[in-house]
Design a protein around this motif. Structure first.
Motif, PDB file in Angstrom:
ATOM      1  N   ARG A   1      46.255  39.821  40.030  1.00  0.00           N
ATOM      2  CA  ARG A   1      45.122  40.901  39.856  1.00  0.00           C
ATOM      3  C   ARG A   1      44.072  40.351  39.921  1.00  0.00           C
ATOM      4  N   THR A   2      43.173  40.801  40.572  1.00  0.00           N
ATOM      5  CA  THR A   2      41.623  40.192  40.496  1.00  0.00           C
ATOM      6  C   THR A   2      40.750  41.177  39.908  1.00  0.00           C
ATOM      7  N   ASP A   9      44.073  48.920  40.334  1.00  0.00           N
ATOM      8  CA  ASP A   9      44.025  47.481  40.468  1.00  0.00           C
ATOM      9  C   ASP A   9      43.879  47.149  41.784  1.00  0.00           C
ATOM     10  N   GLY A  11      43.835  43.042  44.302  1.00  0.00           N
ATOM     11  CA  GLY A  11      43.920  41.607  44.150  1.00  0.00           C
ATOM     12  C   GLY A  11      44.261  40.936  45.488  1.00  0.00           C
TER      13      GLY A  11
END
Length: 168
Positions: A1-2, A9, A11
């Motif tokens: 997850r970024t 979310d 990522g």
């Protein structure tokens, strides 16, 4: 997850055929949203005729959307990857125009796979999603009309070459 945007979310991920080892999750420096890269060593599945394929390094990333920061992240990441043995591939949303990516690759001894535009997915106008290589030659590249994201994917077929070129 970024990170998160509008309650969702996002990522990066890395999936491959074969086995992956020596995986690393790197935080990329710079201001703004946190950005990362995933690196791994890949032992690919054998070729259709059963012959082995050489191991290689692959990395996936999503660089900062501010051009100066993204360029610095790209230079740093390519320098880190160049220190690894054998063929190497960097995949990702670089958030950089073709002239910037191609210039950095030329300076550092990498090849940038030019492709049709990738964003926006509905009616692409610019390429910001890239396949960068060292020690591979391009066989084919396509950008299929797949709209599961705000970007279209880049699909490249690569063939390893003997030795990567060294920047002058």
């Amino acid at each position: 997850r970024t990170g998160g945007v509008d309650g969702g979310d996002y990522g990066i991920g890395l999936v491959g055929r074969g086995s992956m080892c020596d995986a690393e999750d790197l935080e990329l420096g710079g201001p703004g949203e946190p950005r990362r890269a995933i690196l791994a060593r890949v032992s690919p599945v054998p070729a259709p005729d059963g012959s082995p394929r050489p191991d290689f390094t692959v990395a996936a990333t999503h660089l900062q959307n501010e051009r100066r920061v993204a360029r610095t992240q790209l230079v740093d990441l390519l320098g880190l990857l160049a220190a690894r043995p054998g063929p190497t591939v960097l995949l990702g949303d670089l958030n950089l125009a073709p002239f910037v990516v191609e210039g950095v690759c030329s300076e550092l001894g990498w090849d940038a796979v030019a492709s049709p535009a990738t964003v926006p997915a509905r009616s692409p106008r610019v390429q910001i999603d890239w396949v960068l290589t060292r020690g591979f030659e391009l066989v084919a590249v396509v950008v299929p009309d797949v709209r599961v994201s705000d970007h279209r994917p880049v699909v490249a077929e690569l063939r390893p070459v003997d030795l990567p070129r060294v920047p002058s």
